[in-house]
Design an enzyme around this catalytic site. Structure first.
Site, PDB file in Angstrom:
ATOM      1  N   GLU A  47     -38.904  37.963 -11.810  1.00  0.00           N
ATOM      2  CA  GLU A  47     -37.479  37.563 -11.911  1.00  0.00           C
ATOM      3  C   GLU A  47     -36.592  38.835 -11.610  1.00  0.00           C
ATOM      4  O   GLU A  47     -37.311  40.070 -11.852  1.00  0.00           O
ATOM      5  CB  GLU A  47     -36.887  37.190 -13.214  1.00  0.00           C
ATOM      6  CG  GLU A  47     -37.745  36.277 -13.906  1.00  0.00           C
ATOM      7  CD  GLU A  47     -37.498  36.038 -15.576  1.00  0.00           C
ATOM      8  OE1 GLU A  47     -38.374  35.163 -16.055  1.00  0.00           O
ATOM      9  OE2 GLU A  47     -36.447  36.764 -16.007  1.00  0.00           O
ATOM     10  N   CYS A  60     -31.173  43.879 -11.319  1.00  0.00           N
ATOM     11  CA  CYS A  60     -32.122  44.313 -12.310  1.00  0.00           C
ATOM     12  C   CYS A  60     -33.345  44.001 -11.688  1.00  0.00           C
ATOM     13  O   CYS A  60     -33.688  42.825 -11.488  1.00  0.00           O
ATOM     14  CB  CYS A  60     -31.985  43.560 -13.811  1.00  0.00           C
ATOM     15  SG  CYS A  60     -33.242  44.160 -14.777  1.00  0.00           S
ATOM     16  N   CYS A  67     -46.863  41.651 -18.070  1.00  0.00           N
ATOM     17  CA  CYS A  67     -46.806  43.144 -18.644  1.00  0.00           C
ATOM     18  C   CYS A  67     -47.936  43.210 -19.701  1.00  0.00           C
ATOM     19  O   CYS A  67     -48.071  42.405 -20.393  1.00  0.00           O
ATOM     20  CB  CYS A  67     -45.568  43.546 -19.179  1.00  0.00           C
ATOM     21  SG  CYS A  67     -45.436  45.291 -19.895  1.00  0.00           S
ATOM     22  N   CYS A  71     -44.715  44.311 -26.239  1.00  0.00           N
ATOM     23  CA  CYS A  71     -43.558  44.510 -27.111  1.00  0.00           C
ATOM     24  C   CYS A  71     -43.213  42.945 -27.968  1.00  0.00           C
ATOM     25  O   CYS A  71     -43.226  42.380 -27.290  1.00  0.00           O
ATOM     26  CB  CYS A  71     -42.367  45.062 -26.654  1.00  0.00           C
ATOM     27  SG  CYS A  71     -42.599  46.518 -25.776  1.00  0.00           S
ATOM     28  N   CYS A  74     -40.249  40.701 -26.783  1.00  0.00           N
ATOM     29  CA  CYS A  74     -40.394  40.298 -25.184  1.00  0.00           C
ATOM     30  C   CYS A  74     -41.174  39.379 -24.718  1.00  0.00           C
ATOM     31  O   CYS A  74     -42.594  39.131 -25.057  1.00  0.00           O
ATOM     32  CB  CYS A  74     -40.845  41.794 -24.431  1.00  0.00           C
ATOM     33  SG  CYS A  74     -40.847  41.526 -22.724  1.00  0.00           S
ATOM     34  N   CYS A 285     -35.622  38.444 -20.822  1.00  0.00           N
ATOM     35  CA  CYS A 285     -36.374  38.964 -19.663  1.00  0.00           C
ATOM     36  C   CYS A 285     -37.709  38.076 -19.799  1.00  0.00           C
ATOM     37  O   CYS A 285     -38.409  38.460 -20.663  1.00  0.00           O
ATOM     38  CB  CYS A 285     -36.740  40.314 -19.660  1.00  0.00           C
ATOM     39  SG  CYS A 285     -37.619  40.702 -18.365  1.00  0.00           S
TER      40      CYS A 285
HETATM   41  S1  SF4 Z   1     -40.282  45.169 -23.167  1.00  0.00           S
HETATM   42 FE1  SF4 Z   1     -41.339  43.510 -22.025  1.00  0.00          FE
HETATM   43  S2  SF4 Z   1     -41.862  44.146 -20.011  1.00  0.00           S
HETATM   44 FE2  SF4 Z   1     -40.613  45.933 -21.055  1.00  0.00          FE
HETATM   45  S3  SF4 Z   1     -42.824  47.046 -21.485  1.00  0.00           S
HETATM   46 FE3  SF4 Z   1     -42.450  45.939 -23.397  1.00  0.00          FE
HETATM   47  S4  SF4 Z   1     -43.661  44.011 -22.880  1.00  0.00           S
HETATM   48 FE4  SF4 Z   1     -43.380  45.027 -21.133  1.00  0.00          FE
END
Ligand code: SF4
Length: 295
Positions: A47, A60, A67, A71, A74, A285
């Site tokens: 995205e 952005c 990923c 986190c 996220c 996101c």
């Molecule tokens: S916030 Fe999301 S995209 Fe960013 S490093 Fe952590 S898991 Fe990965």
């Protein structure tokens, strides 16, 4: 291109791609924010968010399909890492947009951890900022990281773009809970690395801080933030939590958010609250691309 030799044409075909890949899906928010979705081979999609404001228009950018950093807050992290974008795929998110000529600022804050794909990210920054490239000012580009220290070192040495570090708490134990990367790269390692560099007057270091209700919004957090950031010319960006499915995390309330900001300002730290944008179009996101995949 029949004016080129057959051999040259064959090499071009094998080694290069030309043209621009248009986004496959667009969502438009009532506040003017747009989310574009790009298909990346068979690996999934990424995205980019176009965020128009009064005085500037920000895009952005994503750097990875998925990923691996996981986190807790996220959606992209839940996808796992599918692949790294190439420098071309990163820059395509800008070049293919209808609004490309209106964009004034670029932030590497989309899907993926930019410093987990440091080679392509550095290449893309060079293409964007070089005189022989797109001639963008380094002062209009910000790269965000959760703090992969060796790659952050390369970025601080070789680029002059702004750096944003996702901190989210000043306490190691809490950060390990929110961001597993902290088991490998501690807050103190991140801060020490930043302090080792001469940041200069033009370059900006900021710390991103999603304010969760009852987790990281207390006076003790303010006190510890002031302590660990002492000596770094920086600012803190407070971010409202964009809800994602199946989590017990919640955003702090507006009153507390304002109080938290004031308390940090009282400690002498420049603090801003980032405006929430695109609330009606899967603002978090990774949400749109996850829905697209049917996860
Ligand atoms: S916030 Fe999301 S995209 Fe960013 S490093 Fe952590 S898991 Fe990965």
């Amino acid at each position: 291109m029949s004016n080129l030799s057959k051999n040259a044409r064959q090499q071009l075909e094998e080694k290069y791609t030309i043209g621009i890949q248009a986004p496959s899906t667009t969502q438009t928010s009532t506040d003017g924010t747009k989310k574009y979705l790009y298909n990346i081979d068979s690996n999934g999609s990424v995205e980019s968010a176009f965020i128009p404001e009064t005085k500037r228009n920000t895009l952005c950018l994503s750097t990875q399909v998925g990923c691996k950093m996981r986190c807790l807050f996220c959606m992209t992290g839940r996808q796992g890492l599918k692949s790294n974008l190439t420098a071309g795929e990163i820059i395509n998110q800008l070049r293919s947009l209808p609004e490309r000529h209106q964009i004034t600022n670029l932030v590497y804050m989309g899907m993926g951890e930019p410093f987990d794909n440091i080679e392509a990210v550095m290449q893309s920054l060079e293409i964007l900022t070089a005189d022989w490239g797109m001639g963008w000012s380094k002062r209009r580009i910000t790269v965000s990281t959760i703090g992969i220290v060796p790659a952050m070192k390369i970025f601080l040495e070789k680029s002059e773009c702004h750096l944003a570090v996702s901190l989210h708490t000043p306490f190691e134990t809490e950060r390990k809970m929110l961001m597993p990367v902290s088991h490998v790269h501690s807050i103190s390692d991140i801060i020490s690395e930043i302090k080792r560099h001469d940041i200069g007057r033009q370059r900006r270091i900021s710390f991103e801080y999603i304010v969760f209700g009852g987790i990281n919004d207390s006076p003790k957090h303010v006190k510890e933030l002031a302590k660990i950031l002492n000596g770094i010319k920086c600012r803190i960006n407070l971010i409202r939590f964009h809800p994602i499915p199946n989590t017990q995390l919640t955003g702090t309330n507006e009153k507390r958010l304002q109080e938290f900001k004031e308390a940090l300002m009282d400690k002498g730290i420049i603090t801003t609250i980032r405006a929430s944008r695109g609330q009606d179009i899967d603002a978090a996101c990774g949400l749109l691309s996850t829905k697209q995949k049917g996860n």
